[in-house]
Design an enzyme around this catalytic site. Sequence first.
Site, PDB file in Angstrom:
ATOM      1  N   LYS A  26       0.976  -1.163  -0.009  1.00 32.74           N
ATOM      2  CA  LYS A  26      -0.037  -0.043  -0.006  1.00 32.74           C
ATOM      3  C   LYS A  26       0.881   1.050  -0.088  1.00 32.74           C
ATOM      4  O   LYS A  26       0.544   2.440  -0.498  1.00 32.74           O
ATOM      5  CB  LYS A  26      -1.157   0.043   1.361  1.00 32.74           C
ATOM      6  CG  LYS A  26      -2.087  -0.974   1.016  1.00 32.74           C
ATOM      7  CD  LYS A  26      -2.881  -0.973   2.391  1.00 32.74           C
ATOM      8  CE  LYS A  26      -3.867  -2.133   2.654  1.00 32.74           C
ATOM      9  NZ  LYS A  26      -4.680  -1.829   3.656  1.00 32.74           N
ATOM     10  N   GLU A  54      -1.347   7.042   8.320  1.00 34.88           N
ATOM     11  CA  GLU A  54      -2.374   7.927   7.674  1.00 34.88           C
ATOM     12  C   GLU A  54      -3.338   8.864   8.552  1.00 34.88           C
ATOM     13  O   GLU A  54      -3.599   8.218   9.881  1.00 34.88           O
ATOM     14  CB  GLU A  54      -3.662   7.022   6.812  1.00 34.88           C
ATOM     15  CG  GLU A  54      -2.943   6.804   5.297  1.00 34.88           C
ATOM     16  CD  GLU A  54      -4.376   5.826   4.704  1.00 34.88           C
ATOM     17  OE1 GLU A  54      -3.986   5.460   3.649  1.00 34.88           O
ATOM     18  OE2 GLU A  54      -5.172   5.866   5.312  1.00 34.88           O
ATOM     19  N   ARG A  96      -8.339  -8.032  -7.445  1.00 29.95           N
ATOM     20  CA  ARG A  96      -9.229  -9.491  -7.447  1.00 29.95           C
ATOM     21  C   ARG A  96     -10.503  -9.043  -7.704  1.00 29.95           C
ATOM     22  O   ARG A  96     -10.961  -8.125  -7.707  1.00 29.95           O
ATOM     23  CB  ARG A  96      -9.111 -10.401  -6.201  1.00 29.95           C
ATOM     24  CG  ARG A  96      -9.332  -9.362  -4.986  1.00 29.95           C
ATOM     25  CD  ARG A  96      -9.609 -10.117  -3.813  1.00 29.95           C
ATOM     26  NE  ARG A  96      -9.291  -9.346  -2.726  1.00 29.95           N
ATOM     27  CZ  ARG A  96     -10.255  -8.625  -2.107  1.00 29.95           C
ATOM     28  NH1 ARG A  96     -11.270  -8.471  -2.441  1.00 29.95           N
ATOM     29  NH2 ARG A  96     -10.064  -7.907  -1.067  1.00 29.95           N
TER      30      ARG A  96
END
Length: 508
Positions: free
Chosen positions: A115, A199, A290
Amino acid sequence: MFNKILIANRGEIAVRIIRACRELGIKTVAIYSEIDSNSLHVLLADEAYPLDSNPKTAYLDVKEILRIAERAQVDAIHPGYGFLSQNPKFAELVEKEGFTFIGPRAENIKLAGDKVFARKVAEKAGLKIIPGSHGALRSLKAAIKVSEKVGYPVIIKAALGGGGLGMRIVWNDEELTRVFNIAREEAKRGFGVGKIYIEKYLPNSRHIEFQIVADNYGNIIHLGERECSIQRRYQKLIEESPSVVVDEETRSRIGELAVRFAERTGYTNVGTVEFLYNDGEFFFIEMNTRLQVEHGVTEMVTGLDLVKMQIQIAGDKPLDIDQRDVSLRGWAMEVRINAEDPLQDFAPSPGKITDYREPGGPGVRVDSGVYEGFEVSDLYNPLIAKLIVWGRDRSEVISRLKRSLKEYVISEIKTTIPLYLKIVEDPDFISGNITTEYLIRKMPLFKESIEEEALNIAAAIAIAVTETKLPITPMPIAAEKSSGRKTLKKVPSGFSPWYLMKWLKRVR
Ligand code: ADP
């Protein structure tokens, strides 16, 4: 294209993939762990092969799966979601052994799987990212610096995390100091790499994601958004498409950005670009490489079959539609039927399904991996079925969802159905006033209401038993009602009149 496909998965998603293959005239090969020999996917596939390894890790046994693929002479492998679906090494090995991996290329899976890296690429592609660290955090000092800069609370995330795991909200320097190393160790233990980042925590956000489809010839389109704000432990429970906060202009603007991001990485097959929507802005959080659990709501509003598209793309067919052909019609919602007890903090509720009846009628689709008599194990994902409902507008969807939930009978295991019956009656949900914190806020109320209803039903049963003069004494039930919660054990979920009748019959 393909003659035969192996499905490296189980449960409802394996069944879903088998259905797409059938419609395309492709033979299917199921694999199953020792405890799954009577699973629906095994019964429905053309061929089925047992996995010898420990049932807990059987569906992750790459060697064994490839051995079966060889033996069954399949052309391609579909990983479904979960298990090996986002394991770049698996995708690579599948191709190396001469099979086609139905999904993106290994390097795309790898890129999105990290990420921290995905954030960088997203930013370059023009997406807004949530303020936070620019790379992986190397020291506590760096973590404190970033957190003070963006402002507490912050959220520490594992770079390779997923499934709502590896995240921690932190409120101040002290707490950060205390948990920094723990978070790193947890990331290492859970995901193999101790890489973490920070974050800013964005309160009162909505989770909104865009579905992407890309072929091997550079054609990329988006299929609009899904809102997945109703969550527990950062995991989705209810999803819908479209979202009440996304209009046509926003859809094409953000959809275009998501497409650009995918384009930049040379993405192929289906994927989802996830955002947090906060104060009118979309912040990228991650890309999932996916088929998503919630793909069905997109299928309902676009009329497309995402699994077939995946197979066709993997079979090297160019997309036969472009962006102008995509339009969203009506509204769709999905609820995840989990074998969990919403009254016990969503504790797993494995066991035998003694009664099972699915809802039907207009606009109702059930993607399920279970049937009456099936034994639900706690070794796997608690998701046993998905109820997906379509309507002309959101209000029709909600009323359909409500009546379908009432029709749905699953016992005696506990499921999330009683909770959904409360949510569909909640004025905030009905008006679309939802955020990712919705359930945390509402759960105490819902819990109380479910418990009260269970007690009322217990009382109704007690009265019915007395009135029908059954040869059992209703007294213990009535007595337990006054003494508190014990009654709940006696009254299974699925509070329909039909259920009451069945229960009475069994008592008799
Ligand atoms: P995972 O890959 O584990 O699913 P995500 O990054 O997709 O993790 O986030 C899952 C959920 O966690 C989001 O839908 C949201 O509810 C919550 N979340 C993640 N990041 C933030 C953030 N910065 N602020 C607030 N909530 C967040």
